[in-house]
Design a protein around this motif. Sequence first.
Motif, short mmCIF file in Angstrom:
data_model
loop_
_atom_site.label_atom_id
_atom_site.label_comp_id
_atom_site.label_asym_id
_atom_site.label_seq_id
_atom_site.Cartn_x
_atom_site.Cartn_y
_atom_site.Cartn_z
N THR A 142 0.84 -1.20 0.00
CA THR A 142 0.00 0.00 0.00
C THR A 142 0.87 1.25 0.00
O THR A 142 0.55 2.24 -0.67
CB THR A 142 -0.94 0.01 1.22
N ASN A 143 1.98 1.20 0.74
CA ASN A 143 2.94 2.31 0.68
C ASN A 143 3.46 2.50 -0.74
O ASN A 143 3.65 3.63 -1.19
CB ASN A 143 4.11 2.03 1.62
N ALA A 144 3.68 1.40 -1.45
CA ALA A 144 4.12 1.49 -2.84
C ALA A 144 3.04 2.13 -3.71
O ALA A 144 3.35 2.92 -4.61
CB ALA A 144 4.49 0.10 -3.36
N CYS A 145 1.77 1.79 -3.45
CA CYS A 145 0.66 2.39 -4.20
C CYS A 145 0.56 3.89 -3.94
O CYS A 145 0.31 4.69 -4.85
CB CYS A 145 -0.66 1.71 -3.84
N ILE A 146 0.77 4.28 -2.67
CA ILE A 146 0.75 5.70 -2.33
C ILE A 146 1.89 6.42 -3.04
O ILE A 146 1.72 7.54 -3.55
CB ILE A 146 0.85 5.89 -0.80
N ILE A 277 6.58 18.30 -0.44
CA ILE A 277 6.42 16.96 -1.02
C ILE A 277 7.75 16.22 -0.96
O ILE A 277 7.80 15.03 -0.61
CB ILE A 277 5.93 17.05 -2.47
N ALA A 278 8.83 16.92 -1.31
CA ALA A 278 10.14 16.28 -1.29
C ALA A 278 10.50 15.82 0.12
O ALA A 278 11.01 14.71 0.32
CB ALA A 278 11.19 17.24 -1.82
N LYS A 279 10.23 16.64 1.11
CA LYS A 279 10.53 16.27 2.49
C LYS A 279 9.68 15.07 2.93
O LYS A 279 10.18 14.16 3.60
CB LYS A 279 10.28 17.46 3.41
N ALA A 280 8.41 15.09 2.57
CA ALA A 280 7.54 13.98 2.92
C ALA A 280 8.00 12.69 2.25
O ALA A 280 7.95 11.61 2.83
CB ALA A 280 6.10 14.29 2.54
N ALA A 281 8.46 12.81 0.99
CA ALA A 281 8.93 11.64 0.26
C ALA A 281 10.12 11.00 0.96
O ALA A 281 10.18 9.79 1.14
CB ALA A 281 9.31 12.04 -1.16
N ILE A 282 11.08 11.82 1.36
CA ILE A 282 12.26 11.31 2.04
C ILE A 282 11.88 10.69 3.38
O ILE A 282 12.39 9.63 3.77
CB ILE A 282 13.29 12.44 2.23
N THR A 283 10.96 11.32 4.10
CA THR A 283 10.52 10.80 5.40
C THR A 283 9.87 9.44 5.26
O THR A 283 10.17 8.51 6.02
CB THR A 283 9.53 11.78 6.06
N VAL A 284 8.97 9.30 4.29
CA VAL A 284 8.26 8.04 4.08
C VAL A 284 9.23 6.94 3.68
O VAL A 284 9.16 5.81 4.18
CB VAL A 284 7.16 8.22 3.01
N CYS A 285 10.13 7.25 2.79
CA CYS A 285 11.12 6.27 2.34
C CYS A 285 11.98 5.81 3.51
O CYS A 285 12.20 4.61 3.71
CB CYS A 285 11.98 6.87 1.24
N PHE A 286 12.47 6.76 4.30
CA PHE A 286 13.30 6.42 5.45
C PHE A 286 12.52 5.59 6.46
O PHE A 286 13.06 4.64 7.05
CB PHE A 286 13.82 7.71 6.10
N LEU A 287 11.26 5.93 6.68
CA LEU A 287 10.43 5.21 7.65
C LEU A 287 10.29 3.75 7.27
O LEU A 287 10.45 2.85 8.11
CB LEU A 287 9.05 5.87 7.73
N PHE A 288 10.01 3.48 6.00
CA PHE A 288 9.84 2.10 5.54
C PHE A 288 11.14 1.32 5.68
O PHE A 288 11.18 0.20 6.20
CB PHE A 288 9.36 2.08 4.10
N VAL A 289 12.24 1.93 5.22
CA VAL A 289 13.53 1.24 5.26
C VAL A 289 13.97 0.99 6.70
O VAL A 289 14.42 -0.11 7.05
CB VAL A 289 14.60 2.07 4.51
N ALA A 290 13.82 2.00 7.56
CA ALA A 290 14.27 1.87 8.94
C ALA A 290 13.46 0.86 9.73
O ALA A 290 13.99 0.19 10.62
CB ALA A 290 14.21 3.24 9.64
N SER A 291 12.17 0.72 9.41
CA SER A 291 11.31 -0.16 10.19
C SER A 291 11.37 -1.61 9.76
O SER A 291 11.27 -2.52 10.58
CB SER A 291 9.86 0.34 10.13
N TRP A 292 11.58 -1.85 8.46
CA TRP A 292 11.52 -3.22 7.97
C TRP A 292 12.88 -3.83 7.63
O TRP A 292 13.02 -5.05 7.57
CB TRP A 292 10.62 -3.30 6.73
#
Length: 373
Positions: A142-146, A277-292
Motif C-alpha cells: 500500500t505504501n508502494a501504491c501511495i 512533497i520532497a521532504k515527505a517523500a524522504i521521510t516516508v522512504c526512510f520510515l519504511f527502510v528503517a522499520s523493515w
Amino acid sequence: MNNANFSLPVPQARIAGSIAAGQHLLGWNVPPSELVHIPEHWLIYPEPEASVHYLLGIVYFGFFIASVVGNGLVIWIFTAAKSLRTPSNIFVVNLAICDFFMMLKAPLFIYNSFNRGFAAGHIGCQIFAFVGSLTGIAAGMTNACIAYDRYSTIACPFDGKVTRTKAIVMLLCVWLYTIPWGVLPLLEIWGRFVPEGYLTSCTFDYLTSTFDNRMFVGVIFTFSYVIPMSMIIYFYSQIVSHVVNHEKALKEQAKKMNVDSLRSNQNPANTSVEVRIAKAAITVCFLFVASWTPYAVLALIGAFGDKSLLTPGITMIPALTCKLVACIDPFIYAISHPRYRIELQNRLPWLAIKESVSDTQSVNTEATGQVNT
C-alpha cells in the motif's frame, strides 16, 4: 517443513539442568505437546528476567493504544467525511486498516509477556503470525501504491490522476498479492509460523536449515521487502528529481527575466508545496527502510548466515521496529493532512485543534487537491 523434521526436546531434563544452574531456560514452562512447535535454537538460551517480559508487555500496550486510536481516527474521519473520499485517500484508509489490525493482535503478545512465555500456545501463535504477515506485506505494498499515486499526480498532473476505479483495482491486486504469503505458511504448504525471541511473538520460520525453508525465506524476502521497497524508492526518487528540476527551471527563467524569483510569496514560513512533497517523500522512504530492514536482515541471517548472532534479545528489536511504524503511519499520512485536521477540529472540538480554513483552502488549491492526499 513437516513437524516430523523437528526433534522434541525432553522438558524434564531441561528443567532439571536449569534449576541446577540457578536459572530456567526458555520454554521451561511450555507443555511437552507445545515444545515441538518451537525451534530448538531458542531453547538453549536462559529465560530473561520477569521485568524484561513486563517491560515489553507495557511497551506493546502503549503501541496498541497509539495505533488503535490513531488509525481508528483515520479510518473514521476519512470514510465519514465526504470531502476526504478521494481516490488517493482510498490508499490511506487501506494503510490505516493494515496498521490497525497489525496492532489489534498485540493483546496476544501482552498476554504472553505477562505469563513469561508461550502462554497463548500454538493456536495463538498462528493467529499472531498470520495477521502480522498479511498486514505487514499489505502495508508495504500500500505504501508502494501511495508512492505511485503521488508520483503520477506530481509528474503527470493532467494525465496521471488515479481514478476511484483504478484505486480499487490496485487495492484488490495488493490483497491478491499478499494473501498467499499468509496462507502458505499457515497451512504449512511452504514455510511455517513459529515463535521467536522470548517466545512471546511469532513470525515465519527463518531458522530451519532445509532447502525448502531457505527458498521460502529468499522468496518472501524478495516479494515482501525488495519489491515494495524498490517501488517506493523509485517513485519517491522520481518525485524528488521532478521537484529539483522544476525548481531549477524556475530559477533559470527568473534569471532570464532579471527577477529574484517567479514565486509571488517568498515568506520562508510558507514553504513551497514542492519542497514539502520532497521532504515527505524522504521521510516516508526512510520510515519504511528503517522499520523493515532490521527484520529483513534478521531473516537472512537466520536462513543463510550465522544463527548464533540471533539471540532472543536481539530478535525482539526488529519486532518492535515493525510495530512502531504502525503507530507512526497515521501521523505521517493523515495528521499532517490539512483537510483531515479541519474535520478533526469540527467533529472533535475538545482536541483544541486550531486549523486555519483559509490556509487549508490555499494549500488545497495550490496542490490541486491531490498532492497532500
